[in-house]
Design a protein around this motif. Structure first.
Motif, PDB file in Angstrom:
ATOM      1  N   LYS A   4      20.004   4.443  20.270  1.00 26.73           N
ATOM      2  CA  LYS A   4      20.740   3.366  19.608  1.00 26.73           C
ATOM      3  C   LYS A   4      22.221   3.372  19.954  1.00 26.73           C
ATOM      4  N   ASN A   5      22.778   4.561  20.127  1.00 30.69           N
ATOM      5  CA  ASN A   5      24.224   4.680  20.323  1.00 30.69           C
ATOM      6  C   ASN A   5      24.536   5.758  21.365  1.00 30.69           C
ATOM      7  N   PRO A   6      24.184   5.531  22.617  1.00 28.00           N
ATOM      8  CA  PRO A   6      24.358   6.571  23.640  1.00 28.00           C
ATOM      9  C   PRO A   6      25.810   6.981  23.868  1.00 28.00           C
ATOM     10  N   GLN A   7      26.721   6.043  23.772  1.00 25.34           N
ATOM     11  CA  GLN A   7      28.127   6.383  24.021  1.00 25.34           C
ATOM     12  C   GLN A   7      28.662   7.404  23.034  1.00 25.34           C
ATOM     13  N   ALA A   8      28.187   7.365  21.806  1.00 19.84           N
ATOM     14  CA  ALA A   8      28.626   8.328  20.799  1.00 19.84           C
ATOM     15  C   ALA A   8      28.147   9.738  21.124  1.00 19.84           C
ATOM     16  N   HIS A   9      27.177   9.852  22.022  1.00 19.38           N
ATOM     17  CA  HIS A   9      26.617  11.145  22.425  1.00 19.38           C
ATOM     18  C   HIS A   9      27.002  11.502  23.864  1.00 19.38           C
ATOM     19  N   ASN A  10      28.077  10.858  24.342  1.00 14.01           N
ATOM     20  CA  ASN A  10      28.595  11.103  25.694  1.00 14.01           C
ATOM     21  C   ASN A  10      27.543  10.877  26.782  1.00 14.01           C
ATOM     22  N   VAL A  11      26.741   9.828  26.614  1.00 14.13           N
ATOM     23  CA  VAL A  11      25.758   9.443  27.610  1.00 14.13           C
ATOM     24  C   VAL A  11      26.325   8.251  28.362  1.00 14.13           C
ATOM     25  N   PHE A  12      26.272   8.326  29.691  1.00 13.74           N
ATOM     26  CA  PHE A  12      26.836   7.288  30.527  1.00 13.74           C
ATOM     27  C   PHE A  12      25.735   6.462  31.171  1.00 13.74           C
ATOM     28  N   PRO A  13      26.013   5.194  31.485  1.00 13.62           N
ATOM     29  CA  PRO A  13      24.987   4.335  32.102  1.00 13.62           C
ATOM     30  C   PRO A  13      24.454   4.935  33.393  1.00 13.62           C
ATOM     31  N   CYS A  14      23.146   4.725  33.632  1.00 13.63           N
ATOM     32  CA  CYS A  14      22.563   5.208  34.876  1.00 13.63           C
ATOM     33  C   CYS A  14      22.930   4.256  36.004  1.00 13.63           C
ATOM     34  N   SER A  15      22.690   4.675  37.217  1.00 17.07           N
ATOM     35  CA  SER A  15      23.095   3.887  38.383  1.00 17.07           C
ATOM     36  C   SER A  15      22.112   2.776  38.722  1.00 17.07           C
ATOM     37  N   GLU A  16      20.910   2.816  38.165  1.00 13.71           N
ATOM     38  CA  GLU A  16      19.938   1.774  38.465  1.00 13.71           C
ATOM     39  C   GLU A  16      20.340   0.485  37.764  1.00 13.71           C
ATOM     40  N   SER A  17      20.286  -0.619  38.480  1.00 13.10           N
ATOM     41  CA  SER A  17      20.735  -1.887  37.912  1.00 13.10           C
ATOM     42  C   SER A  17      19.846  -2.387  36.792  1.00 13.10           C
ATOM     43  N   ARG A  18      18.585  -1.904  36.730  1.00 15.15           N
ATOM     44  CA  ARG A  18      17.667  -2.414  35.721  1.00 15.15           C
ATOM     45  C   ARG A  18      17.771  -1.670  34.398  1.00 15.15           C
ATOM     46  N   CYS A  19      18.606  -0.663  34.304  1.00 17.54           N
ATOM     47  CA  CYS A  19      18.713   0.051  33.028  1.00 17.54           C
ATOM     48  C   CYS A  19      20.163   0.202  32.636  1.00 17.54           C
ATOM     49  N   SER A  20      20.377   0.462  31.367  1.00 21.05           N
ATOM     50  CA  SER A  20      21.737   0.634  30.899  1.00 21.05           C
ATOM     51  C   SER A  20      22.114   2.110  30.797  1.00 21.05           C
ATOM     52  N   TYR A  21      21.322   2.909  30.100  1.00 23.27           N
ATOM     53  CA  TYR A  21      21.662   4.311  29.915  1.00 23.27           C
ATOM     54  C   TYR A  21      20.552   5.276  30.306  1.00 23.27           C
ATOM     55  N   PHE A  22      19.302   4.876  30.163  1.00 23.75           N
ATOM     56  CA  PHE A  22      18.181   5.773  30.420  1.00 23.75           C
ATOM     57  C   PHE A  22      17.186   5.132  31.382  1.00 23.75           C
ATOM     58  N   SER A  23      16.596   5.955  32.229  1.00 21.55           N
ATOM     59  CA  SER A  23      15.574   5.491  33.162  1.00 21.55           C
ATOM     60  C   SER A  23      14.177   5.677  32.596  1.00 21.55           C
ATOM     61  N   ILE A  24      13.987   6.737  31.820  1.00 14.73           N
ATOM     62  CA  ILE A  24      12.690   7.054  31.234  1.00 14.73           C
ATOM     63  C   ILE A  24      12.920   7.941  30.012  1.00 14.73           C
ATOM     64  N   ILE A  25      12.012   7.849  29.065  1.00 14.10           N
ATOM     65  CA  ILE A  25      12.067   8.703  27.874  1.00 14.10           C
ATOM     66  C   ILE A  25      10.790   9.533  27.858  1.00 14.10           C
ATOM     67  N   ILE A  26      10.946  10.835  27.687  1.00 11.46           N
ATOM     68  CA  ILE A  26       9.804  11.749  27.601  1.00 11.46           C
ATOM     69  C   ILE A  26       9.857  12.402  26.232  1.00 11.46           C
ATOM     70  N   THR A  27       8.793  12.232  25.463  1.00 13.68           N
ATOM     71  CA  THR A  27       8.788  12.752  24.098  1.00 13.68           C
ATOM     72  C   THR A  27       7.502  13.516  23.806  1.00 13.68           C
ATOM     73  N   ASP A  28       7.622  14.493  22.955  1.00 12.40           N
ATOM     74  CA  ASP A  28       6.468  15.222  22.441  1.00 12.40           C
ATOM     75  C   ASP A  28       5.830  14.370  21.342  1.00 12.40           C
ATOM     76  N   LEU A  29       4.534  14.501  21.176  1.00  8.85           N
ATOM     77  CA  LEU A  29       3.856  13.814  20.084  1.00  8.85           C
ATOM     78  C   LEU A  29       4.257  14.430  18.746  1.00  8.85           C
ATOM     79  N   HIS A  30       4.209  15.763  18.656  1.00 14.97           N
ATOM     80  CA  HIS A  30       4.479  16.458  17.396  1.00 14.97           C
ATOM     81  C   HIS A  30       5.908  16.979  17.390  1.00 14.97           C
ATOM     82  N   MET A  31       6.742  16.409  16.518  1.00 19.09           N
ATOM     83  CA  MET A  31       8.135  16.815  16.377  1.00 19.09           C
ATOM     84  C   MET A  31       8.507  16.791  14.907  1.00 19.09           C
TER      85      MET A  31
END
Length: 139
Positions: free
Chosen positions: A39-66
């Motif tokens: 929701k707020n990548p800039q607040a977490h020091n995340v910078f936009p990726c270089s791919e033109s089709r995305c803003s900050y992330f290219s893919i998200i990998i998550t565990d089912l159980h968290m």
């Protein structure tokens, strides 16, 4: 790249594999933390990726159980985010390969399901071809 796995070893394997592909890796502590980063990548020091089709992330990998928020809820909520963020490819991991969980993940909006233990070569293949394997499972 945003990843969250409940197991430190799996996070290490995933991080190493993604580094080989030249991804910058952002680790979340739990599902709620991952959603806040999305929701707020800039607040977490995340910078936009270089791919033109995305803003900050290219893919998200998550565990089912968290803790706090599981992977299914994270995917459901992330899919409601505005703009390109809600369309980011999402991969879910689990030690369980129950058909119901895979189906529930697909309904939630995941693009791919991988069974643990994570095999680096398989993860690399899935990341390289996720455009071609939308809505698929590797169990």
């Amino acid at each position: 790249m945003c990843i969250r796995d409940s197991n430190d070893y799996n996070q290490m394997v995933i991080g190493r594999a993604l580094t080989k592909l030249k991804f910058d890796v952002v680790k979340a502590f739990n599902g709620a933390d991952a959603l806040e980063i999305l929701k707020n990548p800039q607040a977490h020091n995340v910078f936009p990726c270089s791919e033109s089709r995305c803003s900050y992330f290219s893919i998200i990998i998550t565990d089912l159980h968290m803790p706090i928020m599981n992977g299914l809820d994270l995917i459901r909520k992330a899919r409601t985010l505005p703009g390109i963020t809600g369309k980011i490819p999402m991969m879910m991991l689990s030690a369980s390969d129950e058909k119901e969980q895979v189906e529930e993940g697909l309904k939630a909006g995941m693009n791919h399901f991988l069974c643990k233990p994570i095999k680096e070569a398989e993860l690399l293949e899935r990341i390289k071809d996720y455009h071609l394997t939308r809505s698929s499972s590797s169990c």
